[in-house]
Design an enzyme around this catalytic site. Structure first.
Site, mmCIF file in Angstrom:
data_model
loop_
_atom_site.group_PDB
_atom_site.id
_atom_site.type_symbol
_atom_site.label_atom_id
_atom_site.label_comp_id
_atom_site.label_asym_id
_atom_site.label_seq_id
_atom_site.Cartn_x
_atom_site.Cartn_y
_atom_site.Cartn_z
ATOM 1 C CG PHE A 149 33.747 20.807 20.475
ATOM 2 C CD1 PHE A 149 33.203 20.916 19.204
ATOM 3 C CD2 PHE A 149 35.044 20.330 20.596
ATOM 4 C CE1 PHE A 149 33.944 20.571 18.073
ATOM 5 C CE2 PHE A 149 35.792 19.980 19.477
ATOM 6 C CZ PHE A 149 35.242 20.111 18.214
ATOM 7 C CG ASP A 234 36.382 15.990 26.435
ATOM 8 O OD1 ASP A 234 37.590 16.254 26.538
ATOM 9 O OD2 ASP A 234 35.767 16.012 25.350
ATOM 10 C CE LYS A 263 41.629 20.966 21.319
ATOM 11 N NZ LYS A 263 40.238 20.679 21.647
HETATM 12 C C1 LIG Z 1 39.332 19.729 20.914
HETATM 13 C C2 LIG Z 1 38.452 18.924 21.744
HETATM 14 C C3 LIG Z 1 38.111 17.603 21.391
HETATM 15 C C4 LIG Z 1 38.505 16.991 20.076
HETATM 16 O O1 LIG Z 1 39.884 16.916 19.909
HETATM 17 P P1 LIG Z 1 40.479 16.658 18.439
HETATM 18 O O2 LIG Z 1 41.944 16.401 18.709
HETATM 19 O O3 LIG Z 1 40.252 17.904 17.637
HETATM 20 O O4 LIG Z 1 39.779 15.482 17.880
HETATM 21 C C5 LIG Z 1 37.338 16.877 22.272
HETATM 22 N N1 LIG Z 1 36.919 17.405 23.429
HETATM 23 C C6 LIG Z 1 37.207 18.669 23.794
HETATM 24 C C7 LIG Z 1 36.716 19.187 25.105
HETATM 25 C C8 LIG Z 1 37.974 19.471 22.960
HETATM 26 O O5 LIG Z 1 38.233 20.737 23.310
#
Ligand SMILES: *Cc1c(COP(=O)(O)O)cnc(C)c1O
Length: 415
Positions: A149, A234, A263
């Site tokens: 994700f 990520d 986040k």
């Molecule tokens: C939440 C998340 C995203 C996307 O972040 P948004 O601020 O919702 O666009 C990307 N990568 C990971 C691993 C995430 O948990």
């Protein structure tokens, strides 16, 4: 009747009804309407209190309205909030220096949301592939993981392996190669002379807190080095203390070429994300090649600088390790219970983060989340049968125990 009188006789507002009627139905929230939050606790309109064990998918690693973060936001609100990058502001430079220092890399692309950080990293990695590695024009590929994700933009969902995320949104951006997560052989087999980067979550959050086999990240690092491929981690959900280290990659002593944060970087107050990378990757971008109106705004940078300062102290990481040990110890009974058929198929934990897979016959994770809501604990299903637990790293031992009592009782008697 004057406007003022009209306002004073307005019937009880119905925020959920309005949301149903006017907001896109892209979510299926649990039936609770929150009006206040402090630390690990939130309150609904009727005054009921709940322990927040979702923490906005780890955007609230420091809890709701952490006093230091609120103070930093308030101080900056009284000075300057937005300049655009047409002009300099006095927060962006220090933010980039401090974040580079925290992560151990050279330079930063400041953005707003996680998906934008991922998109920015894809652009920078492709630029690097053409300008530095010498990949033929428009041929660059990026190896990704199944069940990943990385956000919701059209390019990112193009390499999602979740049919629900993709349906009806094509055509998709080419150049991505998903391989099974945790399998370094499959990853290496997908690499060829066109490969710019490997893009991975070190721990797959949305997939249900999937921790790869020990040594996997180090092996991926070695493969990337051998093939001259960038490693993009990520860490938008796994970073900033969640796993008990600053970055999840730190557990394997792996230094990626590119780290993505978001986040919790905004302290639960403002959206801010960042690509932190080696100089040779970021320096392929020249003025006009990339940008964002709000990226690097002084309000978000000021809050993020306070977040970074808290991370530099090592306290959130330490708290995540201590509370995480408590979490793992208490959840252990769910899989080791004898007698009754277990309601739980598996529990995975790392730091203050857990994925609980319900066993067949225990019902859906959604139903379990609804029962926990009724018992004053907020969690959310992350798939049909998996509950994710991610309390604020600042939760007290007593509050965590209280929440875990409810989880162990509720989950133990499902079905
Ligand atoms: C939440 C998340 C995203 C996307 O972040 P948004 O601020 O919702 O666009 C990307 N990568 C990971 C691993 C995430 O948990």
């Amino acid at each position: 009747m004057t406007l003022l009188q009209a306002a004073s006789v307005t019937a009880t507002p119905d925020p959920v009804g309005l949301e149903e009627r006017y907001a896109a139905h892209t979510y299926h929230p649990l039936p609770v309407t929150l009006v206040e939050g402090e630390g690990s606790w939130v309150t609904d309109a009727e005054g009921n209190r709940y322990l927040d064990l979702l923490s906005a998918y780890s955007a609230l690693n420091f809890g709701h309205r952490h006093p230091r973060l609120v103070a930093a936001a308030q101080a900056q609100l009284g000075r300057l909030t937005l300049t655009s990058r047409a002009f300099h502001n006095d927060q962006l430079g220090p933010f980039c220096e401090e974040l580079s220092g925290l992560v151990g890399l050279d330079r930063v692309i400041p953005m707003n949301t996680g998906a934008e950080a991922v998109e920015s990293a894809i652009k920078a990695a492709r630029r690097w592939a053409y300008d530095v590695k010498g990949v033929p024009a428009d041929r660059a590929t990026i190896v990704t993981a199944q069940n990943c994700f990385h956000g919701r933009t059209t390019t990112i969902i193009g390499f999602s392996t979740d049919p629900q995320a993709q349906r009806g949104f094509g055509p998709f951006t080419p150049g991505f190669r998903p391989v099974p997560f945790g399998d370094v052989g499959a990853l290496e087999a997908a690499i060829d002379a066109t490969t710019a980067a490997v893009l991975l979550e070190p721990v797959q959050g949305e997939a249900g807190v999937i921790v790869p086999p020990p040594g996997y990240l180090a092996a991926v690092r070695e493969v990337c080095d051998r093939h001259g491929v960038l490693l993009i981690a990520d860490e938008i959900q796994s970073g900033l203390g969640r796993t008990g280290r600053t970055l999840a990659c730190d557990h394997d002593d792996v230094v990626p070429d590119v780290v993505l944060l978001g986040k919790a970087l905004g302290g639960g107050i403002v959206p801010i994300s960042a690509v932190v990378a080696r100089r040779e990757v970021i320096d392929t971008l020249e003025p006009g090649s990339h940008g964002s109106t709000f990226g690097g705004n002084p309000l978000a940078c000021a809050v993020a600088r306070e977040v970074i300062d808290m991370m530099v102290s090592g306290e959130p990481q330490q708290l995540a390790r201590e509370r995480g040990a408590q979490l793992a110890r208490r959840l252990d009974v769910l899989t080791s219970a004898t007698g009754e058929p277990s309601r739980v198929a598996a529990v995975r934990t790392i730091g203050l983060w857990a994925g609980i897979d319900l066993a067949p016959g225990a019902g859906t994770a959604r139903a379990a989340s609804e029962q926990l809501l009724a018992h004053g604990v907020l969690v959310k299903d992350t798939s049909d049968t998996t509950i994710r637990v991610a309390p604020p790293l600042t939760i007290s031992a007593a509050d965590l125990d209280l929440a875990l009592d409810r989880i162990v009782e509720t989950v133990g008697s499902l079905g």
